[in-house]
Design an enzyme around this catalytic site. Structure first.
Site, mmCIF file in Angstrom:
data_model
loop_
_atom_site.group_PDB
_atom_site.id
_atom_site.type_symbol
_atom_site.label_atom_id
_atom_site.label_comp_id
_atom_site.label_asym_id
_atom_site.label_seq_id
_atom_site.Cartn_x
_atom_site.Cartn_y
_atom_site.Cartn_z
ATOM 1 N N GLY A 46 -28.961 2.814 -9.278
ATOM 2 C CA GLY A 46 -28.811 3.637 -8.085
ATOM 3 C C GLY A 46 -27.711 3.064 -7.206
ATOM 4 O O GLY A 46 -27.459 1.861 -7.233
ATOM 5 N N GLN A 51 -22.599 1.702 0.095
ATOM 6 C CA GLN A 51 -22.371 0.477 -0.690
ATOM 7 C C GLN A 51 -20.944 0.394 -1.222
ATOM 8 O O GLN A 51 -20.516 -0.651 -1.709
ATOM 9 C CB GLN A 51 -23.363 0.393 -1.857
ATOM 10 C CG GLN A 51 -24.801 0.185 -1.401
ATOM 11 C CD GLN A 51 -25.744 0.128 -2.582
ATOM 12 O OE1 GLN A 51 -26.208 1.144 -3.061
ATOM 13 N NE2 GLN A 51 -26.013 -1.077 -3.071
ATOM 14 N N CYS A 94 -30.507 -5.200 -5.884
ATOM 15 C CA CYS A 94 -29.564 -4.334 -5.186
ATOM 16 C C CYS A 94 -28.149 -4.776 -5.525
ATOM 17 O O CYS A 94 -27.861 -5.973 -5.523
ATOM 18 C CB CYS A 94 -29.798 -4.450 -3.681
ATOM 19 S SG CYS A 94 -28.707 -3.410 -2.706
ATOM 20 N N LEU A 95 -27.277 -3.808 -5.814
ATOM 21 C CA LEU A 95 -25.901 -4.170 -6.165
ATOM 22 C C LEU A 95 -25.186 -4.846 -4.993
ATOM 23 O O LEU A 95 -24.192 -5.539 -5.198
ATOM 24 C CB LEU A 95 -25.119 -2.928 -6.614
ATOM 25 C CG LEU A 95 -25.626 -2.302 -7.924
ATOM 26 C CD1 LEU A 95 -24.822 -1.062 -8.266
ATOM 27 C CD2 LEU A 95 -25.559 -3.309 -9.065
ATOM 28 N N HIS A 136 -35.441 3.323 -2.083
ATOM 29 C CA HIS A 136 -34.495 2.214 -1.908
ATOM 30 C C HIS A 136 -33.128 2.751 -1.459
ATOM 31 O O HIS A 136 -32.516 2.231 -0.532
ATOM 32 C CB HIS A 136 -34.384 1.443 -3.230
ATOM 33 C CG HIS A 136 -33.372 0.336 -3.258
ATOM 34 N ND1 HIS A 136 -33.701 -0.975 -3.542
ATOM 35 C CD2 HIS A 136 -32.033 0.333 -3.060
ATOM 36 C CE1 HIS A 136 -32.606 -1.723 -3.493
ATOM 37 N NE2 HIS A 136 -31.575 -0.947 -3.212
ATOM 38 N N GLU A 137 -32.665 3.825 -2.136
ATOM 39 C CA GLU A 137 -31.338 4.367 -1.824
ATOM 40 C C GLU A 137 -31.326 5.084 -0.479
ATOM 41 O O GLU A 137 -30.353 4.988 0.274
ATOM 42 C CB GLU A 137 -30.858 5.309 -2.935
ATOM 43 C CG GLU A 137 -30.735 4.674 -4.328
ATOM 44 C CD GLU A 137 -29.938 3.390 -4.357
ATOM 45 O OE1 GLU A 137 -29.033 3.207 -3.516
ATOM 46 O OE2 GLU A 137 -30.238 2.528 -5.208
ATOM 47 N N HIS A 140 -30.842 2.774 2.275
ATOM 48 C CA HIS A 140 -29.434 2.404 2.491
ATOM 49 C C HIS A 140 -28.757 3.342 3.487
ATOM 50 O O HIS A 140 -27.932 2.922 4.292
ATOM 51 C CB HIS A 140 -28.651 2.467 1.171
ATOM 52 C CG HIS A 140 -28.710 1.214 0.353
ATOM 53 N ND1 HIS A 140 -28.258 -0.007 0.813
ATOM 54 C CD2 HIS A 140 -29.151 0.985 -0.904
ATOM 55 C CE1 HIS A 140 -28.422 -0.917 -0.125
ATOM 56 N NE2 HIS A 140 -28.973 -0.346 -1.192
HETATM 57 ZN ZN LIG Z 1 -29.516 -1.291 -2.948
#
Ligand SMILES: [Zn+2]
Length: 176
Positions: A46, A51, A94-95, A136-137, A140
């Protein structure tokens, strides 16, 4: 398609509130494709636009496992309209917080409304990994990170580690 540089903790951009997408047009679809490319390259399941430094309420998800056909989802202006009382726990990463994982408890099932890549209104009931990934997304988009859901002690440790790493790392982007 272009792989975009990822914004990494503790960059304050990650705390920004993302704005609603006004129109689902070719520019937005191109951005979504770039985000998918960036996510596959990382690899991750995701990615939210913030991000890659773009404060728009847009995210991409692909939960297909290795060897399976890709199943990209483009999610625009998502809204959770219902969350289950039942909760489930997943180990999240998380990236934007590379190589850190922690268990997070969230509602097990959510009902979400959003626009798809054609600008068509969708409403889905998500459970399991998709429910967790969506939450989660969407976090963000509101400047919230998964480490905000863990204990303060653990969060402080992660923040210290990433602040130290950032000092040793050249800046990831130029602000002109
Ligand atoms: Zn993340």
């Amino acid at each position: 398609m272009t792989i975009k540089p990822l914004i990494i903790l503790p960059d304050p951009v990650l705390r920004q509130l993302s704005k609603p997408v006004e129109r689902v047009d070719n520019d937005l679809r191109k951005l979504a494709d770039d985000m998918l490319e960036t996510m596959y390259d990382a690899p991750g399941i995701g990615l939210a636009a913030i991000q890659v430094g773009i404060p728009l309420r847009l995210l991409v998800i692909d939960l297909a496992k290795e060897g399976e056909e890709p199943a990209p989802m483009v999610v625009v202006n998502p809204e959770i309209v219902n969350s289950s009382d039942e909760r489930s726990t997943y180990e999240e990463g998380c990236l934007s917080i590379p190589d850190y994982y922690a268990e997070v408890e969230r509602p097990a099932t959510v009902r979400a409304k959003f626009l798809d890549r054609d600008g068509k209104q969708q409403e889905i009931t998500a459970e399991g990994l998709l429910a967790t990934c969506l939450q989660h997304e969407i976090d963000h988009l509101n400047g919230v990170l998964f480490i905000d859901h863990i204990s303060r002690l653990k969060r402080d440790m992660v923040m210290r580690k990433f602040k130290k790493l950032a000092k040793d790392r050249p800046p990831s982007r130029l602000v002109g």
